[in-house]
Enzyme design. Sequence first.
Site, PDB file in Angstrom:
ATOM      1  N   VAL A  66      -0.544  -9.889  12.072  1.00 49.20           N
ATOM      2  CA  VAL A  66      -1.627 -10.878  12.034  1.00 49.20           C
ATOM      3  C   VAL A  66      -2.292 -10.846  10.660  1.00 49.20           C
ATOM      4  O   VAL A  66      -2.148  -9.874   9.901  1.00 49.20           O
ATOM      5  CB  VAL A  66      -2.679 -10.646  13.145  1.00 49.20           C
ATOM      6  CG1 VAL A  66      -2.043 -10.726  14.521  1.00 49.20           C
ATOM      7  CG2 VAL A  66      -3.393  -9.325  12.969  1.00 49.20           C
ATOM      8  N   THR A 112      -0.482 -10.773   5.950  1.00 46.17           N
ATOM      9  CA  THR A 112      -0.479 -10.176   7.286  1.00 46.17           C
ATOM     10  C   THR A 112      -0.445  -8.648   7.201  1.00 46.17           C
ATOM     11  O   THR A 112      -0.054  -8.066   6.190  1.00 46.17           O
ATOM     12  CB  THR A 112       0.716 -10.669   8.126  1.00 46.17           C
ATOM     13  OG1 THR A 112       1.938 -10.287   7.489  1.00 46.17           O
ATOM     14  CG2 THR A 112       0.678 -12.177   8.281  1.00 46.17           C
ATOM     15  N   ASP A 113      -0.865  -8.024   8.282  1.00 48.29           N
ATOM     16  CA  ASP A 113      -0.872  -6.566   8.344  1.00 48.29           C
ATOM     17  C   ASP A 113       0.295  -6.066   9.184  1.00 48.29           C
ATOM     18  O   ASP A 113       1.168  -6.848   9.598  1.00 48.29           O
ATOM     19  CB  ASP A 113      -2.216  -6.054   8.877  1.00 48.29           C
ATOM     20  CG  ASP A 113      -2.513  -6.536  10.292  1.00 48.29           C
ATOM     21  OD1 ASP A 113      -1.587  -6.971  11.010  1.00 48.29           O
ATOM     22  OD2 ASP A 113      -3.691  -6.462  10.688  1.00 48.29           O
ATOM     23  N   GLN A 114       0.312  -4.790   9.487  1.00 45.02           N
ATOM     24  CA  GLN A 114       1.399  -4.173  10.233  1.00 45.02           C
ATOM     25  C   GLN A 114       1.519  -4.731  11.654  1.00 45.02           C
ATOM     26  O   GLN A 114       2.572  -4.671  12.260  1.00 45.02           O
ATOM     27  CB  GLN A 114       1.177  -2.665  10.274  1.00 45.02           C
ATOM     28  CG  GLN A 114       2.438  -1.870  10.424  1.00 45.02           C
ATOM     29  CD  GLN A 114       2.166  -0.391  10.211  1.00 45.02           C
ATOM     30  OE1 GLN A 114       1.038   0.071  10.321  1.00 45.02           O
ATOM     31  NE2 GLN A 114       3.219   0.338   9.904  1.00 45.02           N
TER      32      GLN A 114
END
Length: 141
Positions: free
Chosen positions: A20, A15-17
């Site tokens: 998601v 996941t990213d910041q």
Amino acid sequence: MVISEAKVDVRYAETDQMGVVYHANYLVWMEIGRTSFIKELGFSYAKMEEDGIISPVIDIQASYKKPLRYGQSAVVRTWIEEYDGFRVKYGYEILNEEGELALTGSSVHVCVKKENFRPVSLKRKYPDWHSAYEKAAGKED
């Protein structure tokens, strides 16, 4: 047409910041789906590589529809969209737990000799694999 399904659990590291799944990880999941598809047909990329043949991506497309998040599961659906004995175009759908579309995509691959990247005919080098692809794509010789 043969459609393979592979389950993927979304890991935190994917996941990213924003919380998601980072967009490039879907490409990895497409590879998981492709490898699963090939295995279900009874073949192995690893065996092909032992023979000195590799199958690079020459084109890839991804259309993001709905985000996936950490803790969710996804299903990667994979099939053959096009096959001509040299090139194969795989189609993909990645679905969330509710069966909603998270991604559609495709990747195009060719087989080449590892030492010089010269094209190899799957039909000539691996006739059994060729026949299985023809069948899986819904066409036969």
